[in-house]
Design a protein around this motif. Structure first.
Motif, PDB file in Angstrom:
ATOM      1  N   ASN A 263      -9.996  -2.787  22.536  1.00 44.10           N
ATOM      2  CA  ASN A 263     -10.043  -1.419  22.667  1.00 44.10           C
ATOM      3  C   ASN A 263     -10.127  -0.370  21.537  1.00 44.10           C
ATOM      4  O   ASN A 263      -9.970   0.926  21.772  1.00 44.10           O
ATOM      5  N   GLU A 264      -9.878  -0.949  20.384  1.00 48.85           N
ATOM      6  CA  GLU A 264      -9.980  -0.213  19.050  1.00 48.85           C
ATOM      7  C   GLU A 264     -11.299   0.340  18.634  1.00 48.85           C
ATOM      8  O   GLU A 264     -11.745  -0.961  18.367  1.00 48.85           O
ATOM      9  N   ARG A 265     -11.627   1.303  18.022  1.00 45.79           N
ATOM     10  CA  ARG A 265     -12.783   1.320  17.502  1.00 45.79           C
ATOM     11  C   ARG A 265     -12.706   2.548  16.483  1.00 45.79           C
ATOM     12  O   ARG A 265     -11.887   3.672  16.671  1.00 45.79           O
ATOM     13  N   TYR A 266     -13.389   2.500  15.343  1.00 44.89           N
ATOM     14  CA  TYR A 266     -13.076   3.397  14.323  1.00 44.89           C
ATOM     15  C   TYR A 266     -14.750   3.660  13.505  1.00 44.89           C
ATOM     16  O   TYR A 266     -15.565   2.504  13.750  1.00 44.89           O
ATOM     17  N   VAL A 267     -15.038   4.786  12.967  1.00 41.10           N
ATOM     18  CA  VAL A 267     -16.414   5.180  12.758  1.00 41.10           C
ATOM     19  C   VAL A 267     -16.237   5.060  11.166  1.00 41.10           C
ATOM     20  O   VAL A 267     -15.247   5.537  10.495  1.00 41.10           O
ATOM     21  N   VAL A 268     -16.983   4.157  10.256  1.00 39.26           N
ATOM     22  CA  VAL A 268     -17.060   3.870   9.174  1.00 39.26           C
ATOM     23  C   VAL A 268     -18.226   4.496   8.440  1.00 39.26           C
ATOM     24  O   VAL A 268     -19.300   4.281   8.919  1.00 39.26           O
ATOM     25  N   ASP A 269     -18.219   5.461   7.638  1.00 35.38           N
ATOM     26  CA  ASP A 269     -19.396   6.020   6.764  1.00 35.38           C
ATOM     27  C   ASP A 269     -19.294   5.711   5.349  1.00 35.38           C
ATOM     28  O   ASP A 269     -18.348   5.912   4.639  1.00 35.38           O
ATOM     29  N   LEU A 270     -20.074   4.908   5.015  1.00 31.66           N
ATOM     30  CA  LEU A 270     -20.244   4.261   3.677  1.00 31.66           C
ATOM     31  C   LEU A 270     -20.790   5.456   2.646  1.00 31.66           C
ATOM     32  O   LEU A 270     -20.526   5.372   1.350  1.00 31.66           O
ATOM     33  N   ASN A 271     -21.456   6.288   3.151  1.00 31.23           N
ATOM     34  CA  ASN A 271     -21.909   7.288   2.090  1.00 31.23           C
ATOM     35  C   ASN A 271     -20.618   8.325   2.046  1.00 31.23           C
ATOM     36  O   ASN A 271     -20.413   8.643   0.581  1.00 31.23           O
ATOM     37  N   GLN A 272     -20.061   8.748   2.766  1.00 26.44           N
ATOM     38  CA  GLN A 272     -18.745   9.477   2.783  1.00 26.44           C
ATOM     39  C   GLN A 272     -17.522   8.801   2.070  1.00 26.44           C
ATOM     40  O   GLN A 272     -16.520   9.394   1.789  1.00 26.44           O
ATOM     41  N   ARG A 273     -17.628   7.352   2.242  1.00 28.14           N
ATOM     42  CA  ARG A 273     -16.375   6.625   1.976  1.00 28.14           C
ATOM     43  C   ARG A 273     -15.237   7.031   2.856  1.00 28.14           C
ATOM     44  O   ARG A 273     -14.125   7.467   2.068  1.00 28.14           O
ATOM     45  N   SER A 274     -15.463   6.897   4.076  1.00 29.49           N
ATOM     46  CA  SER A 274     -14.483   7.305   4.936  1.00 29.49           C
ATOM     47  C   SER A 274     -14.413   6.522   6.261  1.00 29.49           C
ATOM     48  O   SER A 274     -15.397   5.764   6.274  1.00 29.49           O
ATOM     49  N   CYS A 275     -13.347   6.474   6.572  1.00 32.44           N
ATOM     50  CA  CYS A 275     -13.163   5.739   7.835  1.00 32.44           C
ATOM     51  C   CYS A 275     -12.339   6.614   9.003  1.00 32.44           C
ATOM     52  O   CYS A 275     -11.495   7.422   8.584  1.00 32.44           O
ATOM     53  N   GLY A 276     -12.409   6.304  10.281  1.00 33.03           N
ATOM     54  CA  GLY A 276     -11.385   6.930  11.184  1.00 33.03           C
ATOM     55  C   GLY A 276     -10.127   6.735  11.044  1.00 33.03           C
ATOM     56  O   GLY A 276      -9.065   7.564  11.492  1.00 33.03           O
ATOM     57  N   CYS A 277      -9.660   5.545  10.503  1.00 31.68           N
ATOM     58  CA  CYS A 277      -8.247   5.503  10.441  1.00 31.68           C
ATOM     59  C   CYS A 277      -7.682   6.091   9.233  1.00 31.68           C
ATOM     60  O   CYS A 277      -6.331   6.195   9.147  1.00 31.68           O
ATOM     61  N   LYS A 278      -8.418   6.895   8.338  1.00 36.00           N
ATOM     62  CA  LYS A 278      -8.023   7.629   7.467  1.00 36.00           C
ATOM     63  C   LYS A 278      -7.572   6.845   6.196  1.00 36.00           C
ATOM     64  O   LYS A 278      -6.842   7.439   5.196  1.00 36.00           O
ATOM     65  N   GLY A 279      -7.226   5.651   6.346  1.00 33.76           N
ATOM     66  CA  GLY A 279      -6.633   4.657   5.129  1.00 33.76           C
ATOM     67  C   GLY A 279      -7.730   4.844   3.916  1.00 33.76           C
ATOM     68  O   GLY A 279      -6.994   4.613   2.666  1.00 33.76           O
ATOM     69  N   TRP A 280      -8.931   4.710   4.268  1.00 31.68           N
ATOM     70  CA  TRP A 280      -9.678   4.551   2.974  1.00 31.68           C
ATOM     71  C   TRP A 280      -9.504   6.345   2.064  1.00 31.68           C
ATOM     72  O   TRP A 280      -9.611   6.191   0.909  1.00 31.68           O
ATOM     73  N   GLN A 281      -9.712   7.094   3.000  1.00 33.59           N
ATOM     74  CA  GLN A 281      -9.338   8.259   2.337  1.00 33.59           C
ATOM     75  C   GLN A 281      -7.974   8.514   1.570  1.00 33.59           C
ATOM     76  O   GLN A 281      -8.198   9.391   0.567  1.00 33.59           O
ATOM     77  N   LEU A 282      -7.122   8.049   1.910  1.00 30.52           N
ATOM     78  CA  LEU A 282      -5.662   8.446   1.581  1.00 30.52           C
ATOM     79  C   LEU A 282      -5.665   7.546   0.308  1.00 30.52           C
ATOM     80  O   LEU A 282      -4.768   7.971  -0.670  1.00 30.52           O
ATOM     81  N   THR A 283      -6.040   6.223   0.267  1.00 26.30           N
ATOM     82  CA  THR A 283      -6.064   5.337  -1.046  1.00 26.30           C
ATOM     83  C   THR A 283      -6.928   5.262  -1.680  1.00 26.30           C
ATOM     84  O   THR A 283      -6.561   4.731  -2.832  1.00 26.30           O
ATOM     85  N   ASP A 284      -8.311   5.633  -1.326  1.00 26.25           N
ATOM     86  CA  ASP A 284      -9.512   4.910  -2.261  1.00 26.25           C
ATOM     87  C   ASP A 284      -9.757   3.829  -2.352  1.00 26.25           C
ATOM     88  O   ASP A 284     -10.508   3.379  -3.261  1.00 26.25           O
ATOM     89  N   ILE A 285      -9.168   3.079  -1.416  1.00 23.07           N
ATOM     90  CA  ILE A 285      -9.352   1.768  -1.336  1.00 23.07           C
ATOM     91  C   ILE A 285      -9.772   1.206  -0.036  1.00 23.07           C
ATOM     92  O   ILE A 285      -9.337   1.775   1.018  1.00 23.07           O
ATOM     93  N   PRO A 286     -11.066   0.494   0.093  1.00 25.48           N
ATOM     94  CA  PRO A 286     -11.574   0.171   1.496  1.00 25.48           C
ATOM     95  C   PRO A 286     -10.508  -0.414   2.537  1.00 25.48           C
ATOM     96  O   PRO A 286      -9.788  -1.328   1.996  1.00 25.48           O
ATOM     97  N   CYS A 287     -10.532   0.041   3.649  1.00 28.87           N
ATOM     98  CA  CYS A 287      -9.541  -0.373   4.887  1.00 28.87           C
ATOM     99  C   CYS A 287     -10.144  -1.895   5.216  1.00 28.87           C
ATOM    100  O   CYS A 287     -11.301  -2.223   4.765  1.00 28.87           O
ATOM    101  N   VAL A 288      -9.551  -2.458   6.131  1.00 27.42           N
ATOM    102  CA  VAL A 288      -9.940  -3.648   6.843  1.00 27.42           C
ATOM    103  C   VAL A 288     -11.320  -3.304   7.463  1.00 27.42           C
ATOM    104  O   VAL A 288     -12.270  -4.294   7.815  1.00 27.42           O
TER     105      VAL A 288
END
Length: 441
Positions: A263-288
């Motif tokens: 039931n979980e879903r997130y939007v991943v944008d490789l151009n913006q290097r962002s994820c809906g969980c915001k883990g990628w934006q906070l750490t600059d490391i790709p999340c799972v």
């Protein structure tokens, strides 16, 4: 000291004599405060000689008698600035602490974080008092050294809740991202909400990536171990584990994916290097979620990691050295400048506080919490008639003093003492409270 002298030399000394003797010995060993301040010009010249390009400033305060007293001393080494600009993350933590040595001022410091989340000292300053003026002076020099001035865009500052520091950051660095230390937030939170059950939920909320959280600067290595850190960095290799399971990416657009699992879903944008969980934006490391998307395209995950985490960035943080200083007797003598006198002592109203006031959380951790028994619910009992409901100040059996009409050579008769019933006196023996005796002139 008094007991040792009495036992060893069979001499009785007073506390004042012991205090004066200790003060004299410390002044001979460490030197007087006036001698220390007079060497500040030489100390600054020695830093500039051994570490060219370092920023050292001495700020003095003029007095009505045309003398100059010490106010602020700022130091930022050239090697530290180059290392921070070359490989550290753009995060700065600032704080102050009291000095307990010969000089009773305060130490303002700024630290950063390297790519391995270790503490990286940036600059320090000795001030007479911590207030808005000294913080503004410190941050002006700090920003000039590490970002070349500007409004602080792209910089994150961590601090406590000092009001003067808050105002300075708003005025001097309007574009900076100002965050509070998580430990100080927890200490203030614990003042209002008691109980250990709040600690774990607080840290879970603090480490959550779905909302921006405040993080404290943590680390174990200091800049004195720069050579050791540089040697260890050569053995580091950047790598990721196997591809995360149970996350399935679906293409929604050009390098835009919808990743879901159950039931979980997130939007991943490789151009913006962002994820809906915001883990990628906070750490600059790709999340799972981002790793599953990148792996589905057969791309290299390491190419999407920030350059701040690379081995080259870590090596560039510690490739600069801080050269040591000679003994004070070898410092270059600076002539022609005004003699720096010690700062004026600040005398606050009231009795001076000797010990630092510990926070409630600090007292609990150190085991110095004083447990007292509350008197809530205990009936008030009078100490004259031993009845409940009032005290001795409002006791109806309290003897009323009669005005004296006797001459100066006659004594005032003692007031009459009320009779007490033994059965009305609980837990104490029946006795008669005698009136105070007065001396006859």
């Amino acid at each position: 000291m008094k007991a040792i002298v009495s036992k060893r030399y069979n001499i009785i000394m007073s506390v004042g004599q012991c205090r004066n003797a200790k003060k004299l010995e410390l002044s001979e060993v460490e030197g007087s405060l006036k001698e220390h301040n007079a060497k500040l010009w030489d100390y600054a010249a020695e830093i500039r000689r051994t570490n060219p390009g370092s920023h050292v400033e001495v700020f003095l305060e003029p007095q009505p008698d045309n003398t100059m007293v010490f106010d602020i001393f700022y130091v930022s080494f050239k090697g530290v600035v180059d290392g921070w600009l070359g490989g550290c993350r753009k995060v700065i933590g600032v704080d102050g602490c009291f000095l307990k040595g010969v000089y009773r001022g305060e130490l303002l410091s700024a630290v950063g974080r390297d790519v391995n989340n270790n503490i990286y000292p940036l600059a320090w300053a000795v001030v007479n008092v911590e207030n808005k003026r000294t913080w503004k002076w410190f941050l002006d020099n700090l920003m000039e050294d590490h970002i070349g001035g500007g409004s602080g865009h792209g910089i994150t500052i961590l601090s406590n809740g000092h009001k003067g520091l808050f105002e300075v950051v708003k005025e001097r660095l309007p574009d900076v991202e100002h965050r509070l230390c998580a430990r100080h937030i927890l200490a203030n939170f614990h003042k209002k909400f008691k109980g250990e059950q709040y600690f774990k939920p607080f840290w879970r909320a603090n480490n959550c990536t779905k909302e921006t959280s405040d993080n404290n600067v943590r680390g174990h290595k200091m800049l004195g171990n720069a050579e050791v850190m540089y040697a260890e960095a050569k053995r580091f290799e950047l790598g990721f584990g196997h591809m995360p399971k149970f996350w399935v990416p679906y293409v929604s657009g050009y390098k835009e994916f919808e990743v879901f699992s159950g039931n979980e879903r997130y939007v991943v944008d490789l151009n913006q290097r962002s994820c809906g969980c915001k883990g990628w934006q906070l750490t600059d490391i790709p999340c799972v979620h981002a790793i599953s998307t990148i792996s589905s395209l057969n791309l290299d995950v390491e190419a999407f990691v920030s350059n701040s985490y690379t081995k080259a960035s870590f090596l560039s943080s510690y490739e600069y050295n801080i050269h040591p200083l000679n003994d004070s007797s070898e410092w270059p003598r600076v002539e022609g400048l005004l003699t720096i006198l010690p700062p004026l002592r600040r005398r606050l109203p009231g009795r001076p506080c000797v010990k630092r006031k510990r926070d409630h959380a600090e007292r609990e951790l150190s085991g110095h919490t004083r447990h007292t028994v509350s008197r809530a619910g205990i009936p008030l009992r009078c100490t004259i008639c031993y009845q409940t409901g009032h005290n001795k100040a409002t006791c109806p059996s309290k003897p009323t003093p009669t005005p004296s009409t006797a001459g100066p050579s006659q004594s005032t008769p003692a007031p009459s003492t009320p009779t007490l019933d033994v059965n009305e006196v609980p837990l104490k023996k029946a006795h008669v409270k005698r009136a105070p005796m007065k001396k006859t002139l």
